[in-house]
Design a protein around this motif. Structure first.
Motif, PDB file in Angstrom:
ATOM      1  N   THR A   1       0.754  -1.233   0.183  1.00  0.00           N
ATOM      2  CA  THR A   1       0.081  -0.043   0.002  1.00  0.00           C
ATOM      3  C   THR A   1       0.998   1.208   0.065  1.00  0.00           C
ATOM      4  OG1 THR A   1      -1.805   1.228   1.118  1.00  0.00           O
ATOM      5  CG2 THR A   1      -0.414   0.156   2.462  1.00  0.00           C
ATOM      6  N   ILE A   2       0.478   2.413  -0.614  1.00  0.00           N
ATOM      7  CA  ILE A   2       1.362   3.488  -0.810  1.00  0.00           C
ATOM      8  C   ILE A   2       0.762   4.622  -0.295  1.00  0.00           C
ATOM      9  CG2 ILE A   2       2.586   2.540  -2.645  1.00  0.00           C
ATOM     10  CD1 ILE A   2       0.904   4.449  -4.505  1.00  0.00           C
ATOM     11  N   THR A   3       1.413   5.742   0.161  1.00  0.00           N
ATOM     12  CA  THR A   3       1.005   7.048   0.364  1.00  0.00           C
ATOM     13  C   THR A   3       0.307   7.657  -0.767  1.00  0.00           C
ATOM     14  OG1 THR A   3       3.206   7.941   0.237  1.00  0.00           O
ATOM     15  CG2 THR A   3       2.387   7.377   2.593  1.00  0.00           C
ATOM     16  N   ARG A   4      -0.319   8.852  -0.504  1.00  0.00           N
ATOM     17  CA  ARG A   4      -0.904   9.660  -1.806  1.00  0.00           C
ATOM     18  C   ARG A   4       0.117  10.154  -2.579  1.00  0.00           C
ATOM     19  NH1 ARG A   4      -5.195  10.246   2.251  1.00  0.00           N
ATOM     20  NH2 ARG A   4      -4.085  11.863   3.239  1.00  0.00           N
ATOM     21  N   ASP A   5       1.244  10.672  -2.048  1.00  0.00           N
ATOM     22  CA  ASP A   5       2.330  11.522  -2.590  1.00  0.00           C
ATOM     23  C   ASP A   5       3.130  10.152  -3.183  1.00  0.00           C
ATOM     24  OD1 ASP A   5       3.774  10.279  -0.436  1.00  0.00           O
ATOM     25  OD2 ASP A   5       4.223  12.505   0.459  1.00  0.00           O
ATOM     26  N   GLY A   6       3.182   8.989  -2.886  1.00  0.00           N
ATOM     27  CA  GLY A   6       3.712   8.104  -3.544  1.00  0.00           C
ATOM     28  C   GLY A   6       5.294   7.811  -3.041  1.00  0.00           C
ATOM     29  N   ARG A   7       5.645   8.592  -1.978  1.00  0.00           N
ATOM     30  CA  ARG A   7       7.004   8.381  -1.063  1.00  0.00           C
ATOM     31  C   ARG A   7       6.941   7.074  -0.592  1.00  0.00           C
ATOM     32  NH1 ARG A   7      10.739  12.680   1.797  1.00  0.00           N
ATOM     33  NH2 ARG A   7      12.425  11.180   2.482  1.00  0.00           N
ATOM     34  N   LYS A   8       6.060   6.868   0.279  1.00  0.00           N
ATOM     35  CA  LYS A   8       6.157   5.765   1.128  1.00  0.00           C
ATOM     36  C   LYS A   8       5.362   4.376   0.668  1.00  0.00           C
ATOM     37  CE  LYS A   8       8.777   7.553   4.163  1.00  0.00           C
ATOM     38  NZ  LYS A   8       8.576   7.747   5.692  1.00  0.00           N
ATOM     39  N   ILE A   9       6.107   3.313   0.766  1.00  0.00           N
ATOM     40  CA  ILE A   9       5.594   2.135   0.474  1.00  0.00           C
ATOM     41  C   ILE A   9       5.762   1.121   1.240  1.00  0.00           C
ATOM     42  CG2 ILE A   9       5.482   0.044  -1.293  1.00  0.00           C
ATOM     43  CD1 ILE A   9       6.700   2.016  -3.420  1.00  0.00           C
ATOM     44  N   TYR A  10       4.561   0.714   2.099  1.00  0.00           N
ATOM     45  CA  TYR A  10       4.496  -0.201   3.106  1.00  0.00           C
ATOM     46  C   TYR A  10       4.223  -1.568   2.376  1.00  0.00           C
ATOM     47  CZ  TYR A  10       4.264   4.093   5.673  1.00  0.00           C
ATOM     48  OH  TYR A  10       4.437   5.292   5.840  1.00  0.00           O
ATOM     49  N   PHE A  11       4.847  -2.702   2.606  1.00  0.00           N
ATOM     50  CA  PHE A  11       4.542  -3.821   2.061  1.00  0.00           C
ATOM     51  C   PHE A  11       4.907  -5.077   2.976  1.00  0.00           C
ATOM     52  CE2 PHE A  11       8.913  -2.982   1.342  1.00  0.00           C
ATOM     53  CZ  PHE A  11       9.874  -4.215   1.405  1.00  0.00           C
ATOM     54  N   THR A  12       4.541  -6.220   2.897  1.00  0.00           N
ATOM     55  CA  THR A  12       4.495  -7.508   3.594  1.00  0.00           C
ATOM     56  C   THR A  12       5.486  -8.562   2.806  1.00  0.00           C
ATOM     57  OG1 THR A  12       2.571  -8.316   2.380  1.00  0.00           O
ATOM     58  CG2 THR A  12       2.485  -7.284   4.669  1.00  0.00           C
ATOM     59  N   ASP A  13       6.272  -8.928   3.587  1.00  0.00           N
ATOM     60  CA  ASP A  13       7.122 -10.178   3.346  1.00  0.00           C
ATOM     61  C   ASP A  13       6.560 -11.454   4.152  1.00  0.00           C
ATOM     62  OD1 ASP A  13       9.251 -11.808   2.263  1.00  0.00           O
ATOM     63  OD2 ASP A  13      10.616 -11.450   3.576  1.00  0.00           O
ATOM     64  N   SER A  14       5.847 -12.206   3.593  1.00  0.00           N
ATOM     65  CA  SER A  14       5.220 -13.326   4.206  1.00  0.00           C
ATOM     66  C   SER A  14       6.193 -14.345   5.278  1.00  0.00           C
ATOM     67  CB  SER A  14       4.270 -14.234   3.495  1.00  0.00           C
ATOM     68  OG  SER A  14       3.340 -13.311   2.795  1.00  0.00           O
ATOM     69  N   SER A  15       7.376 -14.379   4.457  1.00  0.00           N
ATOM     70  CA  SER A  15       8.408 -15.181   5.295  1.00  0.00           C
ATOM     71  C   SER A  15       9.658 -14.884   4.613  1.00  0.00           C
ATOM     72  CB  SER A  15       8.026 -16.855   4.968  1.00  0.00           C
ATOM     73  OG  SER A  15       8.754 -17.521   5.644  1.00  0.00           O
ATOM     74  N   SER A  16      10.678 -15.043   5.518  1.00  0.00           N
ATOM     75  CA  SER A  16      12.115 -15.157   4.871  1.00  0.00           C
ATOM     76  C   SER A  16      12.746 -16.560   4.854  1.00  0.00           C
ATOM     77  CB  SER A  16      12.919 -14.589   5.947  1.00  0.00           C
ATOM     78  OG  SER A  16      13.103 -15.229   7.082  1.00  0.00           O
ATOM     79  N   LYS A  17      11.805 -17.638   5.019  1.00  0.00           N
ATOM     80  CA  LYS A  17      12.147 -19.062   4.894  1.00  0.00           C
ATOM     81  C   LYS A  17      11.297 -19.812   3.832  1.00  0.00           C
ATOM     82  CE  LYS A  17      12.088 -23.464   7.215  1.00  0.00           C
ATOM     83  NZ  LYS A  17      11.766 -24.358   8.493  1.00  0.00           N
ATOM     84  N   TRP A  18      10.298 -19.755   3.536  1.00  0.00           N
ATOM     85  CA  TRP A  18       9.226 -20.091   2.679  1.00  0.00           C
ATOM     86  C   TRP A  18       8.731 -19.123   1.313  1.00  0.00           C
ATOM     87  CZ3 TRP A  18       9.305 -25.328   3.366  1.00  0.00           C
ATOM     88  CH2 TRP A  18       9.479 -25.639   4.777  1.00  0.00           C
ATOM     89  N   GLN A  19       8.850 -19.779   0.367  1.00  0.00           N
ATOM     90  CA  GLN A  19       8.441 -19.151  -0.841  1.00  0.00           C
ATOM     91  C   GLN A  19       6.931 -19.420  -0.908  1.00  0.00           C
ATOM     92  OE1 GLN A  19      11.090 -21.079  -4.179  1.00  0.00           O
ATOM     93  NE2 GLN A  19      12.322 -19.019  -3.772  1.00  0.00           N
ATOM     94  N   ARG A  20       6.412 -18.533  -2.000  1.00  0.00           N
ATOM     95  CA  ARG A  20       5.029 -18.440  -2.338  1.00  0.00           C
ATOM     96  C   ARG A  20       4.344 -19.921  -2.696  1.00  0.00           C
ATOM     97  NH1 ARG A  20       0.473 -18.551  -4.362  1.00  0.00           N
ATOM     98  NH2 ARG A  20       1.152 -20.300  -5.962  1.00  0.00           N
ATOM     99  N   ARG A  21       5.234 -20.403  -3.364  1.00  0.00           N
ATOM    100  CA  ARG A  21       4.729 -21.836  -3.688  1.00  0.00           C
ATOM    101  C   ARG A  21       4.573 -22.957  -2.578  1.00  0.00           C
ATOM    102  NH1 ARG A  21       9.987 -24.244  -6.959  1.00  0.00           N
ATOM    103  NH2 ARG A  21      11.635 -23.824  -5.355  1.00  0.00           N
ATOM    104  N   ASP A  22       5.455 -22.413  -1.440  1.00  0.00           N
ATOM    105  CA  ASP A  22       5.250 -23.357  -0.243  1.00  0.00           C
ATOM    106  C   ASP A  22       4.404 -22.834   0.714  1.00  0.00           C
ATOM    107  OD1 ASP A  22       7.409 -24.985  -1.514  1.00  0.00           O
ATOM    108  OD2 ASP A  22       8.808 -23.632  -0.867  1.00  0.00           O
ATOM    109  N   TYR A  23       3.458 -22.178   0.497  1.00  0.00           N
ATOM    110  CA  TYR A  23       2.573 -21.539   1.417  1.00  0.00           C
ATOM    111  C   TYR A  23       1.911 -22.278   2.349  1.00  0.00           C
ATOM    112  CZ  TYR A  23      -1.532 -22.494  -1.104  1.00  0.00           C
ATOM    113  OH  TYR A  23      -2.581 -22.918  -1.880  1.00  0.00           O
ATOM    114  N   LEU A  24       1.650 -23.393   1.939  1.00  0.00           N
ATOM    115  CA  LEU A  24       0.942 -24.563   2.865  1.00  0.00           C
ATOM    116  C   LEU A  24       1.853 -25.105   3.959  1.00  0.00           C
ATOM    117  CD1 LEU A  24      -1.257 -26.771   0.367  1.00  0.00           C
ATOM    118  CD2 LEU A  24      -2.076 -24.944   1.831  1.00  0.00           C
ATOM    119  N   LEU A  25       3.165 -25.163   3.534  1.00  0.00           N
ATOM    120  CA  LEU A  25       4.059 -25.605   4.575  1.00  0.00           C
ATOM    121  C   LEU A  25       4.371 -24.325   5.484  1.00  0.00           C
ATOM    122  CD1 LEU A  25       6.631 -27.367   2.306  1.00  0.00           C
ATOM    123  CD2 LEU A  25       5.103 -28.294   3.765  1.00  0.00           C
TER     124      LEU A  25
END
Length: 288
Positions: free
Chosen positions: A203-227
């Protein structure tokens, strides 16, 4: 002769064995013998399957290290949480024409989304047009995702460009008119000593300067979301990217599968969906 008598005469007789002393031995019921045969067969089959299974469990190492966690009592579904059926009234667009569309945004009457085959596409006047790719083919199975890419979260910036996160590649800015792609932050860049393995939403601020984002894991990739869900891994994070200074900050850590993220209308806090814990977390942020 009645019909019943005729049936009895046609019924085959069971042969009898007469011993030397003229006694007719008692005939044992066949069902009892068949039952013993069935039980023995079933037991032998169970043992033959159980031994290899136990051996495999002892020799093979589990891919996950399950963590214990518990849920709190859910809130009562009243007020804004009241269940509804509004989505049943939705109109279906481009049905059976898109492969796994994820986040979706619009610029006027034009829609944009990312698909499971690694594309960012434009939807206009009933037509689907590819405007960007972050990876390369093939893009046929889930195992191809790390090279193919998987665009997930997408938002429109103040200048009409698209900010997109790819689960495997990182954070990008896409110009939908020029079809140009700019890498803002690579997933290969460690953030406070940890890599980003599953960049998810932004999600981003109206002026586009700050972007807030999620990293779901530093271990598992998206294809391993069930694990990731089964293990209960708590290595997810909420991060902030400054498009001017290029700095990255960790705002929240030890999250269990952080997913969707949304900035408040006043831009003073961010909401994060912590999927594995079935709850919404909030984080205060500094307004510009």
């Amino acid at each position: 002769m009645s019909e019943a008598d005729g049936l009895r005469q046609r019924r085959p007789l069971r042969p009898q064995v007469i011993t030397d002393d003229g006694q007719v031995p008692e005939v044992k019921e066949g069902s009892s013998f068949s039952g013993r045969v069935f039980r023995m067969t079933f037991l032998m089959l169970a043992v033959s399957l159980a031994i290899p299974l136990l051996g495999a469990m002892m020799l093979l190492e589990s891919p996950i290290d399950p963590q214990s966690f518990s849920f709190k009592e859910p809130p009562f579904m009243f007020g804004v949480l009241q269940p509804n059926t509004k989505l049943r009234q939705a109109e279906r667009l481009f049905e059976n024409q898109l492969n796994g569309p994820e986040s979706i945004v619009n610029i006027g009457d034009v829609l944009f989304t990312g698909t499971a085959d690694g594309r960012v596409v434009k939807l206009e006047n009933g037509e689907i047009e590819t405007i960007a790719r972050f990876g390369s083919g093939p893009c046929k199975t889930r195992d191809d995702e790390p090279t193919c890419g998987r665009p997930l979260g997408i938002r429109v910036g103040p200048n009409g460009t698209l900010f997109v996160v790819d689960a495997y590649k990182g954070l990008f800015e896409v110009n939908p008119q020029k079809r140009s792609v700019k890498l803002l932050l690579s997933s290969e860049t460690p953030i406070e000593g940890k890599k980003m393995s599953f960049v998810n939403d932004l999600t981003i601020t109206r002026d586009g300067r700050k972007i807030y984002f999620t990293d779901s894991s530093s271990k598992w990739q998206r294809r391993d979301y069930l694990l990731l869900v089964m293990e209960g891994t708590d290595d997810g994070r909420l991060l902030e990217y400054d498009t001017v200074t290029k700095e990255v900050k960790v705002l929240l850590d030890q999250l269990q599968f952080p997913n969707g993220v949304q900035l408040s209308p006043e831009e003073d806090f961010v909401l994060v969906a912590e999927t594995a814990m079935a709850r919404i977390r909030s984080c205060s942020v500094r307004r510009q």
